[in-house]
Motif scaffolding. Structure first.
Motif, short mmCIF file in Angstrom:
data_model
loop_
_atom_site.label_atom_id
_atom_site.label_comp_id
_atom_site.label_asym_id
_atom_site.label_seq_id
_atom_site.Cartn_x
_atom_site.Cartn_y
_atom_site.Cartn_z
N GLN A 1 1.26 -0.78 0.18
CA GLN A 1 0.23 0.10 0.24
C GLN A 1 0.89 1.36 0.05
OE1 GLN A 1 -2.77 -0.04 3.14
NE2 GLN A 1 -0.84 0.19 5.05
N GLN A 2 0.39 2.67 -0.74
CA GLN A 2 1.10 3.19 -0.96
C GLN A 2 -0.43 4.75 0.32
OE1 GLN A 2 1.62 4.86 -4.40
NE2 GLN A 2 3.37 3.07 -4.43
N PHE A 3 -0.03 6.08 0.30
CA PHE A 3 -0.76 7.00 1.08
C PHE A 3 -0.90 7.66 -0.30
CE2 PHE A 3 0.53 4.52 3.97
CZ PHE A 3 -0.86 4.25 4.90
N HIS A 4 -1.61 8.06 -0.87
CA HIS A 4 -2.38 9.36 -1.86
C HIS A 4 -3.60 10.25 -1.92
CE1 HIS A 4 -1.52 5.75 -5.42
NE2 HIS A 4 -0.45 5.79 -4.14
N TRP A 5 -2.96 11.53 -1.59
CA TRP A 5 -3.79 12.23 -1.27
C TRP A 5 -5.73 12.36 -2.39
CZ3 TRP A 5 -5.22 17.06 -4.08
CH2 TRP A 5 -6.44 18.25 -3.26
N GLU A 6 -6.49 12.70 -2.32
CA GLU A 6 -7.65 12.58 -3.33
C GLU A 6 -8.11 14.53 -3.47
OE1 GLU A 6 -7.91 10.33 -5.88
OE2 GLU A 6 -6.83 9.30 -4.91
N ASN A 7 -8.37 14.55 -3.79
CA ASN A 7 -8.90 16.84 -4.90
C ASN A 7 -10.48 16.39 -4.41
OD1 ASN A 7 -9.31 18.73 -5.37
ND2 ASN A 7 -8.36 19.28 -6.80
N ALA A 8 -11.34 16.34 -3.26
CA ALA A 8 -12.64 16.12 -3.73
C ALA A 8 -13.10 17.80 -3.53
CB ALA A 8 -13.23 16.44 -2.46
N ASN A 9 -13.00 18.38 -4.89
CA ASN A 9 -13.23 19.67 -5.60
C ASN A 9 -12.65 20.76 -4.72
OD1 ASN A 9 -14.16 18.45 -7.92
ND2 ASN A 9 -15.86 17.37 -7.27
N LEU B 1 -7.97 22.05 4.68
CA LEU B 1 -8.37 21.74 5.97
C LEU B 1 -9.82 21.56 6.74
CD1 LEU B 1 -5.68 24.35 6.57
CD2 LEU B 1 -5.37 21.74 6.73
N ASN B 2 -11.19 22.38 6.21
CA ASN B 2 -11.81 22.60 6.69
C ASN B 2 -12.74 20.99 6.78
OD1 ASN B 2 -12.08 25.09 7.50
ND2 ASN B 2 -13.05 25.77 5.41
N HIS B 3 -12.04 19.84 6.27
CA HIS B 3 -12.78 18.46 6.18
C HIS B 3 -12.33 17.75 6.93
CE1 HIS B 3 -14.49 20.80 1.99
NE2 HIS B 3 -15.29 18.91 2.10
N LEU B 4 -11.15 18.17 7.57
CA LEU B 4 -10.83 17.80 8.84
C LEU B 4 -11.00 17.68 10.16
CD1 LEU B 4 -6.48 17.82 7.44
CD2 LEU B 4 -7.99 16.33 6.71
N ALA B 5 -10.45 16.32 10.86
CA ALA B 5 -10.74 16.66 11.80
C ALA B 5 -10.19 18.06 12.77
CB ALA B 5 -10.65 15.39 13.02
N SER B 6 -10.71 18.81 13.87
CA SER B 6 -9.92 19.92 14.29
C SER B 6 -8.59 19.58 14.73
CB SER B 6 -10.58 20.58 15.91
OG SER B 6 -10.47 21.14 16.08
N ALA C 1 -1.85 11.30 8.29
CA ALA C 1 -2.09 11.88 9.16
C ALA C 1 -2.70 13.37 8.85
CB ALA C 1 -1.80 11.98 10.30
N ARG C 2 -1.92 13.05 7.78
CA ARG C 2 -2.12 14.47 6.22
C ARG C 2 -3.00 14.63 5.41
NH1 ARG C 2 1.73 13.43 9.78
NH2 ARG C 2 3.50 15.27 11.13
N GLY C 3 -4.13 14.52 5.49
CA GLY C 3 -5.44 13.66 4.18
C GLY C 3 -4.69 12.84 3.53
N ALA D 1 -9.66 3.07 9.01
CA ALA D 1 -11.03 3.82 9.68
C ALA D 1 -9.99 4.40 10.27
CB ALA D 1 -11.24 2.21 10.52
N ALA D 2 -8.71 5.34 9.77
CA ALA D 2 -8.45 5.93 10.99
C ALA D 2 -8.40 7.41 10.15
CB ALA D 2 -7.06 5.99 11.76
N THR D 3 -8.72 7.69 9.73
CA THR D 3 -8.60 8.44 8.54
C THR D 3 -8.48 9.75 9.32
OG1 THR D 3 -10.58 10.01 6.88
CG2 THR D 3 -11.94 8.32 8.78
N PRO D 4 -8.12 10.73 8.57
CA PRO D 4 -8.34 12.41 9.75
C PRO D 4 -9.53 13.21 8.89
CG PRO D 4 -6.91 12.23 7.98
CD PRO D 4 -7.17 10.73 7.70
N PHE D 5 -9.84 13.24 8.63
CA PHE D 5 -11.41 13.86 8.16
C PHE D 5 -12.42 13.83 9.09
CE2 PHE D 5 -9.19 12.28 4.50
CZ PHE D 5 -9.02 14.04 3.50
N ARG D 6 -13.18 14.35 8.75
CA ARG D 6 -14.01 14.68 10.46
C ARG D 6 -15.22 13.88 9.95
NH1 ARG D 6 -16.42 20.41 7.80
NH2 ARG D 6 -18.72 20.41 9.10
N LYS D 7 -15.57 12.95 10.58
CA LYS D 7 -16.52 11.62 11.15
C LYS D 7 -18.23 11.83 10.03
CE LYS D 7 -14.34 9.35 14.66
NZ LYS D 7 -15.01 8.77 16.26
#
Length: 418
Positions: free
Chosen positions: A203-211, A219-224, A363-365, A406-412
């Motif tokens: 596995q690798q870690f990729h960032w996805e652009n949700a427009n 950042l506003n989509h991440l947990a505080s 942790a960085r998205g 399951a450990a996603t940094p995004f807001r639940k």
């Protein structure tokens, strides 16, 4: 193969093959970026651009003639490097190239990012010779993309099949221990599995652009807590008066490459002992692919102190090497991860692939994505031993991926909505 009127031959250099013919099989078009498509047709939406980019993972800069030939011309492969080019070509009876595979005969297992040192040691302990082996890959580049390349048309699938069969035949006829196809597509991996190639995942870690409209929007989509951490890291990374610049195209001067190579050598020497790429590689690839390269460079007190090289695909920014001659807290994260996100958002790219490994990226998205490799082992006993090992390894990778997801940094609340 004769029924298909296809003949297989081996080329010892990309110089034997025209860039146009190779790139036709690779599905690579230098101008096919989202920015270029919008320049030609301002009404084109990101969906149409994504279709061009994701159709079989085509238009990948690393399988282009330009990138692979730069490795050869700069002596980053060939000679005494342990990477001897032996590219597989499928041609019709008139010599027209119908398909190809980037192949190398290897005398070691370095620079692959799919580790088989344990297999080699086990085979050699019982008197076998693991090296030389056949590697179907992009050297030093852990980026997923097609490995069995075919020109578009009705023969595309049969040609890929002929290339796959030829890998087995060449491995046996040349008395090689094995053939390894690394960072191939999931579809290719499945096809090779039907030919007794063992399937491996990682596995690798990729960032996805949700427009996203901006980095702050992301950042506003991440947990505080994650959001606050990233803001602090970005601030501290530049607190010593560091300025960050994006360099591409005509910005890529020899003086800039000199500086970047010094970063690459300093960091690469600590990580690997001997960096893989020569200074000439950066000059050559910079000439051939200047509009496909983004250097993210950091400057302090009037001099360059660190940098990260990226390659630009149709809808993806591929992060590759980084280095620094001054070390500042979080500067690596800033140049390699956060600036890449900034660039992707600003240029309408759909994802950032930031290289191999690195659970700290979560942790960085950057979220986990499965990668694939396929391995043909000629010796029956070694084949059985590796098959047993890989069955257990695949189970571990699946479990790890579920745990990390399951450990996603995004807001639940946003994750639950999805």
């Amino acid at each position: 193969m004769t029924n298909l009127e296809v003949r297989i031959r081996i080329a010892q250099s990309l110089a034997e093959i025209s860039a146009e013919a190779w790139n036709n099989c690779a599905g690579y078009t230098a101008k096919r970026t989202i920015k270029a498509i919008h320049e030609v047709d301002p009404t084109a939406g990101n969906n149409s651009c994504t279709e061009l980019a994701t159709r079989g993972q085509r238009n990948n800069p690393f399988i282009s003639h330009e990138f692979l030939s730069s490795l050869e011309e700069s002596a980053s492969v060939g000679g005494r490097t342990g990477w001897q080019p032996r590219h597989l070509l499928a041609e019709d009876t008139d010599g027209v190239l119908l398909g190809a595979a980037p192949c190398y005969v290897k005398s070691h297992s370095r620079g692959e990012y799919v580790f088989d040192h344990g297999w080699a040691e086990a085979f050699e302990r019982v008197g076998g010779d693991y090296y030389p082996k056949l590697q179907i890959a992009v050297p030093f580049t852990p980026v997923t993309g097609p490995r069995l390349l075919s020109a578009p048309g009705r023969l595309a699938d049969p040609v890929r099949g002929a290339l796959a069969d030829a890998l087995v035949e060449i491995t046996r006829a040349s008395e090689l221990s094995s053939a390894h196809v690394t960072f191939l597509t999931e579809q290719e991996c499945g096809s090779l599995g039907k030919r007794r190639f063992l399937q491996r995942t990682d596995q690798q870690f990729h960032w996805e652009n949700a427009n996203y409209t901006s980095f702050d929007d992301f950042l506003n989509h991440l947990a505080s807590r994650k959001r606050k951490t990233i803001k602090r890291e970005r601030k501290e990374a530049l607190s010593a008066g560091i300025e960050v610049c994006w360099l591409t195209g005509s910005d890529l001067t020899e003086a800039v490459w000199d500086s970047f190579f010094s970063f690459y050598m300093e960091t690469g020497s600590r990580k690997w002992g001997r960096p893989y790429l020569t200074r000439e590689f950066f000059s050559i690839v910079g000439q051939k692919m200047s509009d496909r390269i983004l250097l993210v460079m950091a400057r302090r007190a009037g001099r360059w102190i660190a940098g990260a090289i990226n390659f630009i695909g149709a809808d993806t920014l591929f992060g590759r090497n980084w280095g620094a001659i001054e070390h500042h807290p979080f500067l690596h994260f800033e140049l390699c991860y956060y600036q890449a996100i900034d660039y992707a958002i600003a240029n309408g790219l759909k994802r950032v692939e930031a290289g191999a490994q690195g659970e700290h990226k979560l942790a960085r998205g950057y979220l986990p994505h499965i990668t694939y490799s396929a391995h043909f082992i000629a010796n029956p006993a070694l084949h059985r031993a590796v098959a047993d090992y890989l069955s257990r390894e695949r189970a571990y990778v699946r479990a790890a991926a579920r745990e990390l997801a399951a450990a996603t940094p995004f807001r639940k609340d946003l994750v639950e909505q999805d």
